[in-house]
Design a protein around this motif. Structure first.
Motif, PDB file in Angstrom:
ATOM      1  N   LYS A  63       0.830  -1.203   0.000  1.00  0.00           N
ATOM      2  CA  LYS A  63       0.000   0.000   0.000  1.00  0.00           C
ATOM      3  C   LYS A  63       0.868   1.258   0.000  1.00  0.00           C
ATOM      4  O   LYS A  63       0.586   2.228  -0.712  1.00  0.00           O
ATOM      5  N   LYS A  64       1.959   1.253   0.791  1.00  0.00           N
ATOM      6  CA  LYS A  64       2.864   2.411   0.825  1.00  0.00           C
ATOM      7  C   LYS A  64       3.542   2.614  -0.528  1.00  0.00           C
ATOM      8  O   LYS A  64       3.659   3.752  -1.029  1.00  0.00           O
TER       9      LYS A  64
ATOM     10  N   ASN B  97      -5.289   4.246  -8.556  1.00  0.00           N
ATOM     11  CA  ASN B  97      -5.737   4.309  -7.166  1.00  0.00           C
ATOM     12  C   ASN B  97      -4.830   3.440  -6.312  1.00  0.00           C
ATOM     13  O   ASN B  97      -3.962   2.730  -6.832  1.00  0.00           O
ATOM     14  N   ASP B  98      -5.037   3.472  -5.004  1.00  0.00           N
ATOM     15  CA  ASP B  98      -4.201   2.679  -4.108  1.00  0.00           C
ATOM     16  C   ASP B  98      -5.005   1.730  -3.222  1.00  0.00           C
ATOM     17  O   ASP B  98      -4.477   1.166  -2.263  1.00  0.00           O
ATOM     18  N   ASP B  99      -6.294   1.552  -3.545  1.00  0.00           N
ATOM     19  CA  ASP B  99      -7.119   0.719  -2.665  1.00  0.00           C
ATOM     20  C   ASP B  99      -7.819  -0.442  -3.372  1.00  0.00           C
ATOM     21  O   ASP B  99      -8.428  -1.283  -2.718  1.00  0.00           O
TER      22      ASP B  99
ATOM     23  N   PHE C  92      -2.690   0.330 -10.538  1.00  0.00           N
ATOM     24  CA  PHE C  92      -1.709   0.851  -9.589  1.00  0.00           C
ATOM     25  C   PHE C  92      -1.391   2.321  -9.842  1.00  0.00           C
ATOM     26  O   PHE C  92      -0.903   3.009  -8.941  1.00  0.00           O
TER      27      PHE C  92
ATOM     28  N   TYR D 136      -7.695  -3.960  -5.529  1.00  0.00           N
ATOM     29  CA  TYR D 136      -6.794  -5.087  -5.760  1.00  0.00           C
ATOM     30  C   TYR D 136      -7.492  -6.138  -6.612  1.00  0.00           C
ATOM     31  O   TYR D 136      -8.719  -6.295  -6.552  1.00  0.00           O
TER      32      TYR D 136
ATOM     33  N   HIS E  71       9.547   1.066  -8.226  1.00  0.00           N
ATOM     34  CA  HIS E  71       9.598   2.250  -7.368  1.00  0.00           C
ATOM     35  C   HIS E  71      10.997   2.869  -7.399  1.00  0.00           C
ATOM     36  O   HIS E  71      11.154   4.099  -7.472  1.00  0.00           O
TER      37      HIS E  71
ATOM     38  N   ARG F 199       2.372   1.762  -3.447  1.00  0.00           N
ATOM     39  CA  ARG F 199       1.356   2.253  -4.381  1.00  0.00           C
ATOM     40  C   ARG F 199       1.075   3.734  -4.157  1.00  0.00           C
ATOM     41  O   ARG F 199       0.890   4.506  -5.123  1.00  0.00           O
ATOM     42  N   GLN F 200       1.033   4.171  -2.902  1.00  0.00           N
ATOM     43  CA  GLN F 200       0.808   5.589  -2.612  1.00  0.00           C
ATOM     44  C   GLN F 200       1.963   6.438  -3.144  1.00  0.00           C
ATOM     45  O   GLN F 200       1.741   7.533  -3.683  1.00  0.00           O
ATOM     46  N   ASP F 201       3.189   5.931  -3.005  1.00  0.00           N
ATOM     47  CA  ASP F 201       4.341   6.665  -3.534  1.00  0.00           C
ATOM     48  C   ASP F 201       4.274   6.781  -5.052  1.00  0.00           C
ATOM     49  O   ASP F 201       4.586   7.845  -5.620  1.00  0.00           O
TER      50      ASP F 201
ATOM     51  N   LEU G  90       1.642   6.872  -6.907  1.00  0.00           N
ATOM     52  CA  LEU G  90       0.631   7.873  -7.258  1.00  0.00           C
ATOM     53  C   LEU G  90       1.171   9.290  -7.073  1.00  0.00           C
ATOM     54  O   LEU G  90       0.782  10.217  -7.806  1.00  0.00           O
TER      55      LEU G  90
END
Length: 447
Positions: free
Chosen positions: A302-303, A339-341, A336, A343, A364, A305-307, A309
């Motif tokens: 999740k971290k 969004n980050d939520d 990916f 799956y 990343h 994926r947030q990065d 974005l």
């Protein structure tokens, strides 16, 4: 090419291995050789013998391979069945791995192929057929490893016509196509892209009226008249024709129990799960938010994926990044970069095995290297901590930074949480807005 010409070529490349000593009769043109076989009446009558002549005398006469005049009568099929039975017995009687036994096995295959040909004569079939939203394409493969999804029999590609649905990969004989009752699973995926999220929601055989949930064939747990087999995905019971004891990973067990052991599912569920495997339809935060407390890998993904974005705006405004097509590194998982939520089931499987963590960490690193080291334009879009005014250029995806939720300014994490005042950038924007208000009011009054 006519039937006789094709048959002649078949004989030329598949000489009968049981009359190697017989003389060959050459046809006119010298292209094809035929082996003359003699049918002995002792095959179906008379005492059983174990001499070597019997190996060569299994009723595979030349007339079995000739084109029939009209249709075959029942006696022709019965003779072949008797010859097959004799062949099976002889294989058991002969010494194991001997040449005679191998020859007999080959002969048994020829007899079975001929029997199947009588039951399913070759016909001219169209290349494409549409039935119940299936888009069937005629196959050219001669493999015998396929099984008909309708009658559960082997598809003899050498002598039978068969089709495969280009949408759900449903396979069947040409003769079985008019008996199909199952609509294409891909249409269900298009119209209803969601999983059954209850673990094996069984309703009981009595609620199914003791019939297969799909084809309505009478079934029972005792196997009379047909064995009832439960699908772990739907919870319903099916007959042996609709349920082949295939196994698949069930989404409900993954989401609620983080369990990836394959379970037995029916054929339609198997195809549905296969087509849904890569679709991002699982919102874990809503379905089971506690899963993030017990699965550390999910928090890490999740971290990352947030990065990603947070990196995306840099690439969309960078000419070099667009030319290098950096975002296509995630073309197999486009959600990916959206969004980050959300799956897919494949994401969760790869997280469990550790594959996704490795691949996403590598991507990343490539993205961060471009922004912070390789590209001057992207470096110019970095931030300086306005609270301490020290340190290197900061980016929102750095692990030691914090981002203001209102203006998206970036600060050192320690500086941001230790600072008791408001965000300096927010303060400047508020002050500028207050200074602009009198001018705006004066302009409105003049109008």
């Amino acid at each position: 090419m006519e039937y006789d010409e094709r048959l002649a070529l078949f004989r030329q490349t598949h000489l009968n291995p049981f009359d190697r000593g017989e003389e060959e009769d050459h046809l006119e043109g010298g292209l094809v050789s035929q082996v003359s076989l003699k049918t002995k009446p002792e095959l179906f009558s008379g005492p059983k013998t174990h001499n070597s002549d019997r190996t060569m005398d299994l009723g595979l006469a030349e007339d079995h391979f000739s084109r029939p005049v009209g249709s075959f009568v029942a006696s022709d099929i019965e003779q072949l069945k008797q010859a097959i039975g004799e062949c099976k017995k002889l294989i058991l009687e002969l010494p194991e791995h001997s040449e005679r036994q191998k020859d007999t096995v080959v002969k048994l295959i020829h007899l079975r192929l001929k029997l199947q040909e009588l039951k399913d004569p070759e016909e001219d079939e169209p290349n494409l057929r549409v039935i119940l939203e299936h888009r069937f394409s005629k196959e050219k493969s001669k493999s015998v490893k396929q099984t008909c999804d309708k009658c559960s029999a082997i598809i003899w590609g050498l002598i039978q016509t068969w089709y495969t649905c280009t949408g759900c990969y449903y396979r069947c004989h040409s003769k079985c196509m008019n008996l199909i009752t199952k609509p294409c699973v891909r249409s269900k995926v298009s119209h209803q892209s969601e999983y059954e999220l209850s673990i094996c929601p069984e309703i009981g055989l009595d609620r199914q009226d003791y019939r297969c949930a799909e084809c309505r064939t009478p079934i029972s747990l005792r196997g009379v008249p047909t064995e009832a087999r439960q699908c772990d995905y739907t919870g319903q019971y099916y007959c042996s024709t609709c349920h082949w004891n295939d196994t698949a990973i069930v989404p409900a067990r993954v989401i609620h129990n983080w369990e990836f052991e394959p379970r037995k599912v029916c054929r339609s569920s198997l195809r549905y799960l296969a087509l849904m495997m890569s679709r991002p339809v699982l919102k874990l935060k809503e379905i089971n938010p506690l899963l993030f407390n017990f699965v550390e890998e999910l928090v890490e993904i999740k971290k990352l994926r947030q990065d990603i974005l947070l990196m995306k705006p840099y690439f969309l405004t960078c000419k070099e990044a667009m030319e290098a097509r950096l975002l296509l590194q995630l073309q197999d998982r486009q959600h990916f970069v959206e969004n980050d939520d959300m799956y897919s089931l494949q994401d969760l499987i790869d997280i469990s095995s550790g594959r996704l963590s490795c691949s996403l960490t590598e991507i990343h690193t490539i993205f961060a290297k471009h922004i912070k080291l390789d590209c001057e334009r992207c470096q110019a879009k970095g931030f300086v901590c306005e609270l301490c005014k020290e340190g290197d250029i900061l980016f929102p995806f750095d692990s030691h930074t914090s981002v203001c939720q209102d203006c998206s300014a970036v600060f050192h994490r320690d500086c941001y949480y230790d600072n008791s005042t408001t965000c300096p950038r927010c303060a400047r924007m508020t002050e500028r807005k207050q200074d602009d208000e009198p001018y705006e009011k004066g302009a409105e009054h003049q109008k």
